[in-house]
Design a protein around this motif. Structure first.
Motif, PDB file in Angstrom:
ATOM      1  N   GLY A   1      55.352 -30.379  79.392  1.00  0.00           N
ATOM      2  CA  GLY A   1      55.455 -28.995  79.814  1.00  0.00           C
ATOM      3  C   GLY A   1      54.099 -28.362  80.055  1.00  0.00           C
ATOM      4  N   PRO A   2      54.057 -27.052  80.178  1.00  0.00           N
ATOM      5  CA  PRO A   2      52.832 -26.386  80.586  1.00  0.00           C
ATOM      6  C   PRO A   2      51.706 -26.451  79.569  1.00  0.00           C
ATOM      7  CG  PRO A   2      54.571 -24.799  80.046  1.00  0.00           C
ATOM      8  CD  PRO A   2      55.214 -26.136  80.081  1.00  0.00           C
ATOM      9  N   ALA A   3      52.017 -26.583  78.270  1.00  0.00           N
ATOM     10  CA  ALA A   3      50.952 -26.668  77.269  1.00  0.00           C
ATOM     11  C   ALA A   3      50.215 -27.981  77.420  1.00  0.00           C
ATOM     12  CB  ALA A   3      51.561 -26.553  75.865  1.00  0.00           C
ATOM     13  N   GLN A   4      48.899 -27.967  77.500  1.00  0.00           N
ATOM     14  CA  GLN A   4      48.101 -29.159  77.704  1.00  0.00           C
ATOM     15  C   GLN A   4      47.373 -29.529  76.407  1.00  0.00           C
ATOM     16  OE1 GLN A   4      48.032 -30.949  80.720  1.00  0.00           O
ATOM     17  NE2 GLN A   4      49.766 -29.578  81.014  1.00  0.00           N
ATOM     18  N   ALA A   5      47.215 -30.848  76.192  1.00  0.00           N
ATOM     19  CA  ALA A   5      46.514 -31.316  75.011  1.00  0.00           C
ATOM     20  C   ALA A   5      45.038 -30.929  75.101  1.00  0.00           C
ATOM     21  CB  ALA A   5      46.657 -32.830  74.897  1.00  0.00           C
ATOM     22  N   GLY A   6      44.399 -30.811  73.922  1.00  0.00           N
ATOM     23  CA  GLY A   6      42.982 -30.526  73.878  1.00  0.00           C
ATOM     24  C   GLY A   6      42.641 -29.053  74.026  1.00  0.00           C
ATOM     25  N   THR A   7      43.624 -28.152  74.003  1.00  0.00           N
ATOM     26  CA  THR A   7      43.362 -26.735  74.216  1.00  0.00           C
ATOM     27  C   THR A   7      43.387 -25.943  72.921  1.00  0.00           C
ATOM     28  OG1 THR A   7      45.708 -26.314  74.633  1.00  0.00           O
ATOM     29  CG2 THR A   7      44.335 -26.828  76.530  1.00  0.00           C
ATOM     30  N   THR A   8      43.763 -26.544  71.815  1.00  0.00           N
ATOM     31  CA  THR A   8      43.801 -25.861  70.524  1.00  0.00           C
ATOM     32  C   THR A   8      42.909 -26.602  69.533  1.00  0.00           C
ATOM     33  OG1 THR A   8      45.637 -27.152  69.614  1.00  0.00           O
ATOM     34  CG2 THR A   8      46.211 -25.258  70.987  1.00  0.00           C
ATOM     35  N   ASP A   9      42.590 -25.927  68.415  1.00  0.00           N
ATOM     36  CA  ASP A   9      41.778 -26.573  67.385  1.00  0.00           C
ATOM     37  C   ASP A   9      42.485 -27.818  66.854  1.00  0.00           C
ATOM     38  OD1 ASP A   9      39.820 -24.665  67.659  1.00  0.00           O
ATOM     39  OD2 ASP A   9      40.470 -23.465  65.926  1.00  0.00           O
ATOM     40  N   ALA A  10      43.817 -27.739  66.706  1.00  0.00           N
ATOM     41  CA  ALA A  10      44.568 -28.897  66.212  1.00  0.00           C
ATOM     42  C   ALA A  10      44.468 -30.065  67.188  1.00  0.00           C
ATOM     43  CB  ALA A  10      46.024 -28.516  65.981  1.00  0.00           C
ATOM     44  N   ASP A  11      44.580 -29.763  68.482  1.00  0.00           N
ATOM     45  CA  ASP A  11      44.479 -30.821  69.480  1.00  0.00           C
ATOM     46  C   ASP A  11      43.079 -31.439  69.481  1.00  0.00           C
ATOM     47  OD1 ASP A  11      47.090 -30.569  70.377  1.00  0.00           O
ATOM     48  OD2 ASP A  11      46.567 -29.035  71.844  1.00  0.00           O
ATOM     49  N   ARG A  12      42.063 -30.584  69.368  1.00  0.00           N
ATOM     50  CA  ARG A  12      40.698 -31.108  69.346  1.00  0.00           C
ATOM     51  C   ARG A  12      40.456 -31.937  68.091  1.00  0.00           C
ATOM     52  NH1 ARG A  12      39.733 -26.197  72.206  1.00  0.00           N
ATOM     53  NH2 ARG A  12      39.637 -24.981  70.278  1.00  0.00           N
ATOM     54  N   GLY A  13      41.036 -31.512  66.974  1.00  0.00           N
ATOM     55  CA  GLY A  13      40.904 -32.300  65.758  1.00  0.00           C
ATOM     56  C   GLY A  13      41.602 -33.637  65.869  1.00  0.00           C
ATOM     57  N   LEU A  14      42.787 -33.645  66.492  1.00  0.00           N
ATOM     58  CA  LEU A  14      43.513 -34.898  66.693  1.00  0.00           C
ATOM     59  C   LEU A  14      42.739 -35.820  67.622  1.00  0.00           C
ATOM     60  CD1 LEU A  14      45.936 -36.759  66.447  1.00  0.00           C
ATOM     61  CD2 LEU A  14      47.129 -35.353  68.153  1.00  0.00           C
ATOM     62  N   GLU A  15      42.178 -35.264  68.690  1.00  0.00           N
ATOM     63  CA  GLU A  15      41.400 -36.101  69.606  1.00  0.00           C
ATOM     64  C   GLU A  15      40.202 -36.720  68.902  1.00  0.00           C
ATOM     65  OE1 GLU A  15      38.944 -35.738  73.826  1.00  0.00           O
ATOM     66  OE2 GLU A  15      40.605 -34.366  73.397  1.00  0.00           O
ATOM     67  N   ALA A  16      39.555 -35.954  68.027  1.00  0.00           N
ATOM     68  CA  ALA A  16      38.422 -36.489  67.271  1.00  0.00           C
ATOM     69  C   ALA A  16      38.863 -37.623  66.349  1.00  0.00           C
ATOM     70  CB  ALA A  16      37.750 -35.375  66.469  1.00  0.00           C
ATOM     71  N   ALA A  17      40.036 -37.474  65.720  1.00  0.00           N
ATOM     72  CA  ALA A  17      40.545 -38.530  64.839  1.00  0.00           C
ATOM     73  C   ALA A  17      40.860 -39.791  65.622  1.00  0.00           C
ATOM     74  CB  ALA A  17      41.782 -38.029  64.099  1.00  0.00           C
ATOM     75  N   LEU A  18      41.505 -39.643  66.784  1.00  0.00           N
ATOM     76  CA  LEU A  18      41.789 -40.801  67.619  1.00  0.00           C
ATOM     77  C   LEU A  18      40.500 -41.504  68.029  1.00  0.00           C
ATOM     78  CD1 LEU A  18      44.566 -39.302  69.951  1.00  0.00           C
ATOM     79  CD2 LEU A  18      44.907 -40.875  68.033  1.00  0.00           C
ATOM     80  N   ARG A  19      39.514 -40.722  68.434  1.00  0.00           N
ATOM     81  CA  ARG A  19      38.242 -41.304  68.862  1.00  0.00           C
ATOM     82  C   ARG A  19      37.578 -42.074  67.723  1.00  0.00           C
ATOM     83  NH1 ARG A  19      34.982 -40.595  73.199  1.00  0.00           N
ATOM     84  NH2 ARG A  19      36.394 -38.975  73.994  1.00  0.00           N
ATOM     85  N   ARG A  20      37.643 -41.500  66.516  1.00  0.00           N
ATOM     86  CA  ARG A  20      37.033 -42.184  65.365  1.00  0.00           C
ATOM     87  C   ARG A  20      37.677 -43.544  65.127  1.00  0.00           C
ATOM     88  NH1 ARG A  20      38.667 -42.453  60.120  1.00  0.00           N
ATOM     89  NH2 ARG A  20      40.230 -40.799  60.395  1.00  0.00           N
ATOM     90  N   HIS A  21      39.014 -43.606  65.186  1.00  0.00           N
ATOM     91  CA  HIS A  21      39.696 -44.890  64.996  1.00  0.00           C
ATOM     92  C   HIS A  21      39.281 -45.890  66.077  1.00  0.00           C
ATOM     93  CE1 HIS A  21      42.143 -43.226  61.860  1.00  0.00           C
ATOM     94  NE2 HIS A  21      42.871 -42.453  62.648  1.00  0.00           N
ATOM     95  N   ILE A  22      39.276 -45.440  67.322  1.00  0.00           N
ATOM     96  CA  ILE A  22      38.981 -46.356  68.429  1.00  0.00           C
ATOM     97  C   ILE A  22      37.537 -46.839  68.362  1.00  0.00           C
ATOM     98  CG2 ILE A  22      38.894 -46.584  70.945  1.00  0.00           C
ATOM     99  CD1 ILE A  22      41.105 -44.404  71.042  1.00  0.00           C
ATOM    100  N   GLU A  23      36.614 -45.937  68.042  1.00  0.00           N
ATOM    101  CA  GLU A  23      35.211 -46.346  67.936  1.00  0.00           C
ATOM    102  C   GLU A  23      35.037 -47.430  66.883  1.00  0.00           C
ATOM    103  OE1 GLU A  23      33.269 -42.647  67.140  1.00  0.00           O
ATOM    104  OE2 GLU A  23      32.831 -42.255  69.272  1.00  0.00           O
TER     105      GLU A  23
END
Length: 486
Positions: free
Chosen positions: A8-30
């Motif tokens: 839907g219209p809400a996009q990922a990475g636009t809230t603090d929670a989304d940014r925190g989740l993206e950082a967690a995903l990046r940490r695992h992948i790195e």
């Protein structure tokens, strides 16, 4: 047709929670795709580092061991055998006289340790477009097949002719390479190492491939007439005045590896379980000098899937306790033939019939946020209607994407389907064919699959939300009340 869910219209990475989740995903992948993990090849130190990292994360989140085996908590053993062709031998007689044919021009192969067929009669069946001969006409015989398919035969049927002849009882299949394929191409593809579960009993197949020049020497004056007859549709089997002895052997190497299995306990585990899957393995060192980068790090494939799996577990563990158990499975040897998923299904920690739904997560970091979510496996289970309900609850659109069907057989969900587990893969990764093609052509199974500047995680962030919603729906006895008989 395949279904997809458009976010839907809400996009990922636009809230603090989304940014925190993206950082967690990046940490695992790195971590998982770092050179220190060596490309996560089964049976190596990279496997040990991968499984220790995931198990530590899952334990900290609040999962418990899902192996249900006190002797193998968390880590379920998977025994593999690597087989590589070792010896190939062939000889032929005409009217009891040995033919002096060159050792070159023929390749004999088997998938088992050793296969031998002695003094077997040869029978010619043309291009394999007629009715399958009775088993009595094939048993103990070497069936001669022309490789170039007849006009109108689809590619899948053409590629499966040898297998169907073996299944129908042929002692061996001798394929004459009279079309585009060369013996060098067959050898390059078929003499690579193959892998299987150690418990699989292989070795019933025996195949030989010969060049057209070799066939001229083998069949002698009969050859032109045989080729001409093959162009007549439905040519009946024709016994030949030849016998042959074929032998092939392989060398075997045993590999001990593991699946990782965690569990989030539910209130009513007797009502079944939901299964989430992502493969942890990749190819290790996959290039050779003078290349500077030798490691296939597998950042997208499939460190990103493991990252999504882990963060889905974190969200679910923090929420209200679900009705059903949720199992988290990180499989080994997916890249070697979906073998870890097959091993799980053949020695499961819970009755397979109690798994009400399984969701595979593979390479979710291909695309950006806002892409449609493709459901690979649509139409093959009874999950589709409820997936549509989840889509409506998320206020997302359902579309179709038949292109994604090409990936059905290339991911762990397919292995689970073979064991009657209702499995699909819901992801944004495969909804944009052009983007997927670029990934396949430039990054897939290459050292370039690594995390760096501009690494895209928007789609993976959205996938976490979708997987959480799917699990919550199917783990609810109210929403999905029954275990359907299979």
């Amino acid at each position: 047709m395949l279904a997809s869910l458009a976010l839907g219209p809400a996009q990922a990475g636009t809230t603090d929670a989304d940014r925190g989740l993206e950082a967690a995903l990046r940490r695992h992948i790195e971590t998982l795709a770092s050179d220190d993990f060596g490309g996560r090849e089964p049976g190596t130190d990279g496997e040990s580092k991968t499984l220790r990292y995931l198990a530590r994360e899952w334990f900290t989140i609040g999962l418990v061991s899902g192996t249900n085996d006190p002797g193998n908590a968390w880590f379920a053993p998977v025994e593999l055998v690597e087989r590589a062709p070792s010896r190939s031998m062939a000889s032929f007689q005409r009217n009891r006289r040995m033919l002096g044919l060159p050792a070159t021009g023929i390749l004999v192969l088997t998938s088992g340790p050793r296969q031998l067929l002695e003094d077997a009669p040869l029978v010619f069946i043309g291009r394999g477009d007629g009715a399958m001969p009775p088993r009595g006409e094939l048993a103990g015989r070497i069936v001669v097949l022309l490789d170039a398919p007849p006009a109108g035969m689809d590619a899948d049927t053409a590629a499966s002719r040898q297998d169907r002849l073996i299944e129908a009882g042929a002692g061996a299949v001798l394929t004459v390479l009279d079309g585009e394929r060369t013996l060098e191409a067959v050898a390059e593809r078929r003499t690579r190492a193959g892998y299987a579960l150690a418990d699989d009993q292989l070795g019933g197949d025996l195949e030989a491939f010969v060049t057209a020049d070799y066939a001229t020497g083998l069949f002698g004056p009969d050859w032109p007439a045989l080729v001409k007859a093959a162009d007549t549709p439905g040519v009946p089997p024709r016994p030949l005045p030849l016998t042959g002895t074929l032998e092939a052997t392989t060398r075997e190497t045993r590999i001990s590896t593991h699946n990782l299995v965690g569990r989030l306990p539910g209130r009513n585990p007797e009502r079944g379980a939901v299964l989430l899957v992502a493969h942890w393995d990749h190819f290790g060192t996959c290039a050779a000098p003078p290349a500077e980068d030798l490691i296939c790090n597998g950042a997208i494939d499939n460190a990103s899937g493991l990252a999504v799996l882990t963060e889905v577990a974190r969200v679910l563990a923090k929420g209200r306790r679900l009705d059903r158990d949720v199992y988290f499975l990180a499989t080994s040897a997916e890249e070697l033939g979906l073998l870890g998923a097959h091993a799980f299904a053949e020695n499961p920690p819970l009755p397979l019939a109690s798994i009400v739904a399984a969701f595979n997560i593979d390479s979710p970091a291909i695309g950006p946020a806002g892409q449609p979510l493709t459901v690979i496996g649509h139409g093959r289970t009874e999950l589709d209607g409820d997936i549509a309900k989840v889509a409506r609850s998320l206020k997302v659109k359902i579309e179709t994407n038949p292109v994604a069907d090409g990936f059905l057989h290339r991911q762990d969900g397919w292995a689970l389907l073979q064991h009657d587990i209702p499995a699909v893969m819901v992801s944004s990764s495969y909804s944009d064919p052009a983007r997927v093609e670029r990934f396949m052509d430039t990054t897939y199974h290459r050292p370039s699959d690594q995390i760096g500047a501009g690494f895209e995680l928007g789609g993976a962030v959205e996938d976490v939300a979708v997987q959480v919603a799917l699990v919550r729906w199917f783990a609810s006895v109210k929403n999905y009340p029954r275990i359907k008989p299979r």
